[in-house]
Motif scaffolding. Structure first.
Motif, PDB file in Angstrom:
ATOM      1  N   GLN A  19       0.823  -1.204   0.000  1.00 24.52           N
ATOM      2  CA  GLN A  19       0.000   0.000   0.000  1.00 24.52           C
ATOM      3  C   GLN A  19       0.862   1.261   0.000  1.00 24.52           C
ATOM      4  N   LYS A  20       1.906   1.248   0.791  1.00 20.96           N
ATOM      5  CA  LYS A  20       2.762   2.437   0.866  1.00 20.96           C
ATOM      6  C   LYS A  20       3.481   2.693  -0.447  1.00 20.96           C
ATOM      7  N   SER A 118      -1.004   5.193   4.430  1.00 22.09           N
ATOM      8  CA  SER A 118      -1.843   4.032   4.735  1.00 22.09           C
ATOM      9  C   SER A 118      -2.362   4.151   6.168  1.00 22.09           C
ATOM     10  N   ASN A 144      -5.995   8.651   1.115  1.00 22.02           N
ATOM     11  CA  ASN A 144      -5.186   7.595   1.722  1.00 22.02           C
ATOM     12  C   ASN A 144      -5.573   6.212   1.214  1.00 22.02           C
ATOM     13  N   ARG A 145      -4.746   5.226   1.576  1.00 19.66           N
ATOM     14  CA  ARG A 145      -5.085   3.814   1.468  1.00 19.66           C
ATOM     15  C   ARG A 145      -5.576   3.369   2.851  1.00 19.66           C
TER      16      ARG A 145
END
Length: 496
Positions: A19-20, A118, A144-145
């Motif tokens: 994710q990052k 995240s 964001n995630r």
């Protein structure tokens, strides 16, 4: 980290790192991308609504489908739709005043809201899906995630969430971590860019300690003994209806549910009679009524039952509200709403958060005196006042602390998108909400200063010091001296 969590950390960390990486590659997160994710989340809730309702009923004992539909589908869907509507306005930079005289030459200052990365979301069992999906609105709107962790006490909700999210999102956008308690331990120790936890104060301490290892910012939504003050001029029928409905909501399993009721002695009996009438209207068959919401598991059922039994054994009057022919149903884990009148301070009902269909009633002729006596204690997540006197209600607000307040109703502040929701002290750390306040919570408010004109902001502080220094610093200080010339030092301060 313990051995059990070590087994789960690599897979969880792999998802978080993916994710990052995806977040960094995508920057900037455009309005179109954010809107698309919000719309997919809304479509997901609608498509899987019946599965979510069934999962909620499977995890809870005797939870009406109508209640599950409101909590687990309608509430988060409304938050997502509101975020979609407000997104463009939220994303605009906010202008701030640039300092004089630099603003004369075109200098500008603003705040730009930048996504964090995240965000981990840990949901509690009592709001298994609503407090998993509702925070998605501000988290996704902020760019964001999200990595979601359902409660291990609601496995059916967790599996339903995982299946639905996998259908509508790539894991690099939104992912779900399912499994037992050991997964929760490992999840809370991951290096998120922000971690939102909703649950008990004791578990909140553990989560905060785990997050501190990575300096992960945390928002903790906890609980407490939410007080209700009924003033002598309150609309008694309205108050009784609201309190009766408030204790029935989700079987009393709500962090902002009414806990301790402070009422003038002369109003106690008519108020309980009104509550009894409201509960009979909603649940005419008492604990046997099909619309009665049960407690989540046997441990919670025994906890609430023993809390009542302890008070009764100590001689406390326990008033069961509703149909007296059916007050407890162990198989469905349903307990009729019960009022404990003036229990002593050493009993569990006086010390612990009730978190069930129980209400403590205390005779109270002076609410302000109660607040002054309890001011040094834990601050509740919510506070309620029933009165027609706006000034009297404001005096109570001025003398009290709480995360949020609803006047002449129960829990309504939670449903207002543009209000922050959060606790203070033992009831929580930080606030988010489903609207603009949540957007700001899951963003970094970055200061941006645009210099313009022939003068630099720091020029006055660099040698050689000349006329500009004299005008901007020395003369400014002299003007301020005149403004505060009438302010005298305290005698003790002057003596020292």
């Amino acid at each position: 980290m313990n051995m059990i969590s070590d087994l789960h950390t690599p897979l969880l960390l792999q998802t978080l790192e993916a994710q990052k990486r995806a977040f960094a590659a995508e920057l900037p997160a455009t309005e179109a991308v954010r809107r698309d994710r919000l719309r997919r989340a809304s479509a997901m809730l609608l498509r899987h609504a019946e599965r979510f309702i069934a999962a909620s009923q499977a995890d809870f004992s005797n939870r009406p489908a109508e209640l599950a539909r409101i909590f687990e589908v309608f509430f988060p869907l409304e938050a997502l739709r509101n975020a979609e509507k407000q997104l463009a306005r939220w994303m605009r930079p906010e202008r701030r005043r640039a300092p004089f005289p630099f603003s004369l030459f075109g200098a500008r200052a603003e705040v730009q809201y930048q996504p964090l990365g995240s965000v981990g979301i840990i949901a509690p069992w009592n709001g298994a899906l609503t407090l998993l999906f509702l925070p998605l609105a501000p988290v996704l709107a902020a760019g964001n995630r999200a990595f979601l962790r359902p409660s291990d006490l609601t496995p059916h909700c967790g599996e339903a969430a995982a299946a639905a999210v996998a259908e509508y999102f790539d894991p690099e956008e939104v992912a779900v971590a399912t499994g037992g308690h050991e997964v929760s331990v490992a999840f809370s120790a991951l290096p998120f860019d922000h971690l939102l936890f909703t649950g008990s104060t004791n578990v909140g301490r553990v989560v905060a300690r785990a997050a501190a290892e990575h300096l992960t910012p945390v928002t903790l939504e906890l609980g407490g003994k939410c007080p209700v003050f009924v003033l002598p001029d309150a609309d008694l029928p309205l108050t009784a209806r609201k309190l009766g409905a408030g204790k029935l909501l989700n079987g009393g399993q709500a962090c902002i549910g009414p806990d301790t009721l402070y009422v003038p002695p002369q109003l106690a009996e008519p108020l309980m009679a009104g509550m009894d009438e409201e509960i009979r209207r909603q649940l005419p068959r008492g604990a046997a009524d099909p619309d009665a919401c049960g407690l989540i598991d046997e441990r919670q059922y025994q906890r609430v039952a023993s809390l009542i039994d302890e008070a009764v054994a100590a001689g406390v009057e326990a008033r069961v509200l509703g149909n007296p022919g059916s007050t407890r149903d162990p198989q469905r884990r349903v307990i009729s709403p019960t009022v404990l009148i003036n229990p002593p301070a050493h009993l569990r009902a006086s010390r612990e958060e009730l978190f069930g269909p129980v209400l403590v009633l205390r005779h109270c002729s002076d609410p302000l005196a109660v607040l002054r006596q309890t001011r040094g204690g834990d601050k509740p997540l919510a506070l309620y006042v029933f009165s027609r006197d706006t000034q009297a209600m404001q005096r109570i607000l001025d003398e009290s602390f709480s995360g949020g307040v609803t006047l002449n109703d129960i829990a309504s502040h939670f449903g207002v998108h543009d209000l922050p929701f959060g606790g203070v002290g033992h009831s929580g750390l930080g606030a988010y909400g489903s609207g603009k306040e949540g957007f700001k919570r899951f963003s970094h408010a970055r200061a941006v200063y645009r210099q313009a004109g022939p003068f630099a902001l720091t020029g006055v502080a660099r040698p050689p010091f000349g006329k500009f220094y004299e005008m901007a610093i020395v003369k400014a200080l002299k003007r301020q001296e005149q403004c505060y010339a009438d302010v005298k030092p305290r005698k003790n301060a002057a003596r020292t």
